[in-house]
Write a protein that holds these residues in place. Structure first.
Motif, short mmCIF file in Angstrom:
data_model
loop_
_atom_site.label_atom_id
_atom_site.label_comp_id
_atom_site.label_asym_id
_atom_site.label_seq_id
_atom_site.Cartn_x
_atom_site.Cartn_y
_atom_site.Cartn_z
N ALA A 39 9.31 -3.37 -1.04
CA ALA A 39 8.51 -2.99 -1.66
C ALA A 39 7.36 -1.91 -1.69
CB ALA A 39 7.33 -3.99 -2.04
N GLY A 40 7.43 -1.70 -0.29
CA GLY A 40 6.66 -0.54 0.05
C GLY A 40 7.35 0.72 -0.47
N LYS B 138 7.51 1.49 -3.09
CA LYS B 138 6.86 1.98 -4.52
C LYS B 138 5.43 2.96 -4.06
CE LYS B 138 8.93 -1.78 -7.29
NZ LYS B 138 9.30 -0.40 -7.88
N VAL B 139 4.98 2.13 -3.01
CA VAL B 139 3.31 2.85 -2.97
C VAL B 139 3.52 3.79 -1.28
CG1 VAL B 139 2.12 0.79 -3.30
CG2 VAL B 139 2.72 0.77 -1.09
N GLY B 140 4.49 4.85 -1.45
CA GLY B 140 4.90 5.90 -0.38
C GLY B 140 5.26 4.63 1.12
N SER B 141 5.63 3.57 1.45
CA SER B 141 5.60 3.36 2.62
C SER B 141 6.40 2.70 3.40
CB SER B 141 4.15 2.13 2.75
OG SER B 141 4.57 1.49 4.16
N SER C 235 6.20 -3.40 3.72
CA SER C 235 5.69 -4.29 2.42
C SER C 235 4.31 -4.66 1.96
CB SER C 235 6.33 -5.75 2.26
OG SER C 235 8.03 -5.76 2.18
N ASP D 118 1.41 -3.20 2.91
CA ASP D 118 1.76 -1.84 2.14
C ASP D 118 1.45 -1.88 0.82
OD1 ASP D 118 0.02 -0.96 4.73
OD2 ASP D 118 2.06 0.50 4.96
N TYR D 119 1.92 -2.51 0.43
CA TYR D 119 2.87 -2.71 -1.08
C TYR D 119 1.85 -4.02 -1.93
CZ TYR D 119 4.37 -4.47 -5.75
OH TYR D 119 4.36 -5.04 -6.55
N GLN E 256 -2.12 -2.24 -1.39
CA GLN E 256 -2.60 -1.56 -2.85
C GLN E 256 -2.52 -2.10 -3.76
OE1 GLN E 256 -0.71 2.65 -1.76
NE2 GLN E 256 -1.12 1.90 0.50
N ARG E 257 -1.83 -2.78 -4.06
CA ARG E 257 -0.93 -3.06 -5.32
C ARG E 257 -1.34 -4.54 -5.62
NH1 ARG E 257 3.35 -0.22 -8.48
NH2 ARG E 257 3.15 2.13 -7.11
N ARG F 132 -5.44 -6.73 4.73
CA ARG F 132 -3.67 -6.63 5.29
C ARG F 132 -3.47 -8.68 5.90
NH1 ARG F 132 -1.10 -2.42 6.39
NH2 ARG F 132 -2.34 -1.78 5.18
#
Length: 462
Positions: A65-66, A68-71, A74, A76-77, A80-81, A86
């Motif tokens: 899934a990372g 989806k946020v340019g990472s 996972s 980071d997803y 951010q979402r 963290r």
């Protein structure tokens, strides 16, 4: 999985929570007597959220899934979402892996005999079964964090293994309070780790002892960070216990300001340090004592894996006992086969202190049902009030923490919502009687069960 079904369920939850939030914008309109069961039910329902969170985090990781946020991560997803910290994102991922990744464990060495191989295979089967059962169990986020934290120090070759203890802890958490769960799971991890020989190194905490000071914050204050072995923690806890400050009357160390418990501890610690700097000697003889409880069998058959309770709530191992034994003010209470205190190496002490030692030996913690506050946070209480000619002898005494002491219904008024400390006429143990017609509810919390008297009762049940 039916995507439409998930969408419908989330819509229903979202609508219900929004409507409930609107209702609760004015809590004065709440009819507490009729509505409180619904909020208790809501809390139990929300316990399922932590399991759902772990499952989704695992699914997000499996589907990378990372991206989806340019990472590539996972976490980071999730940050951010979902708006998580963290640390919370990592916790959910670790919890998901514990529930859904295949159980791991060290395979038996190539030279292992057939018995060792069968044992390893049986352990793997138990782990797989326990993991499947754990997926179906729920616990609040707070209880999950306690379980996760305790299991972090479980060795991969411990017995029971990770998933077996996880499954047992989730079951235990359903029927026990947060504080009881914390003590219980830590003890289970300690016992499981004893199966791994190389983990029996009881001087690790002593070797890692440290103290550090942070840089000043915006207010000019600093954070003091300590890591202490259990005996040092017990000594420090007893030395700066505000409940003992009356012992320092007439001394520069007396602390009687109307402050919070934590503020008084700081004042007392600073006063003790100033006294030491002024006199160049630690003028603290007789101020406090550490009391250790053990049975005669434990004394005669002591092993490196044993731990013993103290009046400060800390557990000390035999190596810590040796260090504590260097202080002439500390007590060692030994119990006989009936649970009674046989011997206390006391020195010259007052009768009242001897009575407190006897209370500690039989109760260890506050005697109120479920309470785990250690003896140094308790006050001696007369079961039959002193004002009603109740004698000051051990048969009429118990120890209650300040909160339960304050709430004790001394006059046993039937109109009062509070109960009172009383002795069970059958077992002889002190507990709480909620009203004149109710039985005495004794304290069988995990902390109370560590006392020498409780161990004897468990070994020789009535």
């Amino acid at each position: 999985m039916n995507d439409t079904r998930i969408s419908l369920l989330v819509d229903q939850i979202d609508t219900a929570l929004r409507e409930l939030a609107d209702v609760m914008t004015d809590p004065t309109s709440l009819h507490f007597e009729t509505d409180h069961p619904q909020f208790e039910r809501l809390e139990r329902s929300l316990e399922q959220k932590s399991g759902i969170d772990a499952a989704f985090a695992w699914a997000a990781d499996m589907h990378h899934a990372g991206g989806k946020v340019g990472s590539s991560r996972s976490t980071d997803y999730l940050v951010q979402r979902l708006g998580l910290s963290r640390s919370e994102a990592l916790t959910r991922l670790q919890r998901g892996r514990a529930l859904f990744d295949p159980p791991s464990g060290s395979p038996p060495p190539p030279a292992a005999d057939e018995t060792e191989q069968r044992a390893a295979a049986a352990r793997a089967r138990r782990e797989k079964k326990a993991q499947a059962e754990a997926r179906r169990k729920q616990a609040s986020a707070e209880k999950r964090r306690i379980i996760d934290s305790a299991l972090e120090v479980l060795h991969e070759d411990a017995d029971p293994g990770y998933h077996e203890l996880l499954n047992k802890a989730l079951t235990y958490s359903e029927f026990h309070a947060v504080d009881h769960l914390r003590d219980w799971i830590r003890e289970q991890v300690r016992l499981a780790n004893l199966a791994v020989d190389r983990l029996i190194r009881h001087n690790i905490a002593f070797d890692k002892r440290r103290i550090s000071f942070s840089n000043p914050d915006a207010n000019g204050g600093i954070h003091v960070h300590m890591y202490l072995p259990s005996d040092a923690a017990a000594v420090l806890s007893e030395a700066i216990n505000p409940a003992r400050s009356q012992l320092l009357e007439g001394s520069d160390l007396q602390v009687d300001d109307p402050l919070t418990w934590n503020q008084r501890m700081v004042n007392l610690l600073v006063a003790m340090c100033r006294d030491f700097l002024n006199t160049k000697t630690p003028n603290l003889k007789g101020v406090g004592s550490i009391v250790v409880s053990m049975t005669m069998a434990e004394l005669e058959n002591m092993s490196p894996g044993d731990v013993f309770p103290t009046n400060t709530g800390h557990l000390v191992d035999p190596f810590a006992l040796i260090r504590l034994g260097e202080a002439t003010s500390d007590f060692f209470v030994v119990h006989g086969s009936g649970g009674e205190p046989l011997h206390a190496d006391t020195g010259k002490r007052t009768t009242s202190l001897r009575q407190r030692i006897a209370l500690f030996a039989s109760e260890l913690v506050c005697s109120a049902e479920g309470c785990e506050r250690p003896m140094n946070q308790c006050q001696v209480h007369h079961i039959l009030p002193h004002a009603q000619s109740g004698p000051t002898d051990i048969a009429n005494l118990t120890q209650l923490c300040w909160g339960h002491h304050r709430d004790n219904n001394d006059l046993r008024n039937p109109l009062s919502p509070f109960g009172w400390a009383d002795r069970d006429p059958h077992s002889g143990r002190v507990g709480t009687r909620r009203d004149a017609s109710s039985p005495v509810h004794v304290n069988d919390s995990p902390a109370a069960a560590r006392s020498g008297g409780a161990k004897i009762r468990a070994r020789y049940p009535a």
